[in-house]
Design an enzyme around this catalytic site. Structure first.
Site, PDB file in Angstrom:
ATOM      1  N   GLN A   1      -3.792   3.817  -0.189  1.00 26.33           N
ATOM      2  CA  GLN A   1      -3.989   3.684   1.250  1.00 26.33           C
ATOM      3  C   GLN A   1      -5.451   3.526   1.653  1.00 26.33           C
ATOM      4  O   GLN A   1      -5.761   2.778   2.579  1.00 26.33           O
ATOM      5  CB  GLN A   1      -3.369   4.861   1.989  1.00 26.33           C
ATOM      6  CG  GLN A   1      -4.036   6.190   1.694  1.00 26.33           C
ATOM      7  CD  GLN A   1      -3.296   7.365   2.298  1.00 26.33           C
ATOM      8  OE1 GLN A   1      -2.130   7.259   2.659  1.00 26.33           O
ATOM      9  NE2 GLN A   1      -3.966   8.485   2.401  1.00 26.33           N
TER      10      GLN A   1
ATOM     11  N   ALA B   1       0.841  -1.190   0.000  1.00 30.67           N
ATOM     12  CA  ALA B   1       0.000   0.000   0.000  1.00 30.67           C
ATOM     13  C   ALA B   1       0.878   1.242   0.000  1.00 30.67           C
ATOM     14  O   ALA B   1       1.891   1.299   0.686  1.00 30.67           O
ATOM     15  CB  ALA B   1      -0.916   0.017   1.221  1.00 30.67           C
ATOM     16  N   CYS B   2       0.470   2.213  -0.798  1.00 31.51           N
ATOM     17  CA  CYS B   2       1.153   3.499  -0.809  1.00 31.51           C
ATOM     18  C   CYS B   2       0.094   4.592  -0.961  1.00 31.51           C
ATOM     19  O   CYS B   2      -1.094   4.304  -0.990  1.00 31.51           O
ATOM     20  CB  CYS B   2       2.215   3.563  -1.900  1.00 31.51           C
ATOM     21  SG  CYS B   2       1.577   3.616  -3.572  1.00 31.51           S
ATOM     22  N   SER B   3       0.529   5.802  -1.075  1.00 30.15           N
ATOM     23  CA  SER B   3      -0.404   6.922  -1.125  1.00 30.15           C
ATOM     24  C   SER B   3      -1.465   6.764  -2.209  1.00 30.15           C
ATOM     25  O   SER B   3      -2.649   6.920  -1.950  1.00 30.15           O
ATOM     26  CB  SER B   3       0.348   8.233  -1.332  1.00 30.15           C
ATOM     27  OG  SER B   3       1.244   8.449  -0.271  1.00 30.15           O
TER      28      SER B   3
ATOM     29  N   GLY C   1      -1.074   4.051  -4.763  1.00 37.02           N
ATOM     30  CA  GLY C   1      -1.015   2.723  -5.357  1.00 37.02           C
ATOM     31  C   GLY C   1      -0.163   2.676  -6.607  1.00 37.02           C
ATOM     32  O   GLY C   1       0.083   1.611  -7.161  1.00 37.02           O
TER      33      GLY C   1
END
Length: 105
Positions: free
Chosen positions: A39, A7-9, A11
């Site tokens: 996220q 997961a990141c800010s 994707g």
């Protein structure tokens, strides 16, 4: 099959890392499903995963996501910034597998 969620800010920044991890898993003969999400989608996708790794830029979200991870019974951690920056699929895959192994002991 091992299921690894990143997961990141948004994707997007983890998509190349996912590709590198998939290549590494294939070379090892490991049956793995690896995917990345933004996220806000992570809590729902955690229900389908064996582990959650979050991008270093999201380390501030670790405590919040840990609540859901505990509810669904999966480990989580922040991806090492050096491995993330170098898009080191081998190192990140190793971290994910270690987390799963240690959690299931």
């Amino acid at each position: 099959m091992v299921k690894i969620l990143l997961a990141c800010s948004s994707g997007m920044s983890t998509s190349l890392l996912v590709q590198k991890m998939e290549v590494e898993a294939k070379e090892r003969g490991l049956d793995a499903e690896i995917w990345a999400v933004a996220q806000d989608k992570a809590p729902e996708d955690m229900k389908k995963a064996d582990v959650l790794l979050i991008g270093p830029q999201m380390r501030f979200m670790k405590k919040k996501l840990a609540v859901t991870a505990e509810e669904v019974g999966i480990p989580l951690d922040v991806i090492d910034p050096v491995a993330y920056g170098r898009v080191n699929g081998k190192a990140v895959l190793d971290i994910a597998l270690e987390l799963i192994g240690n959690y299931n002991k």
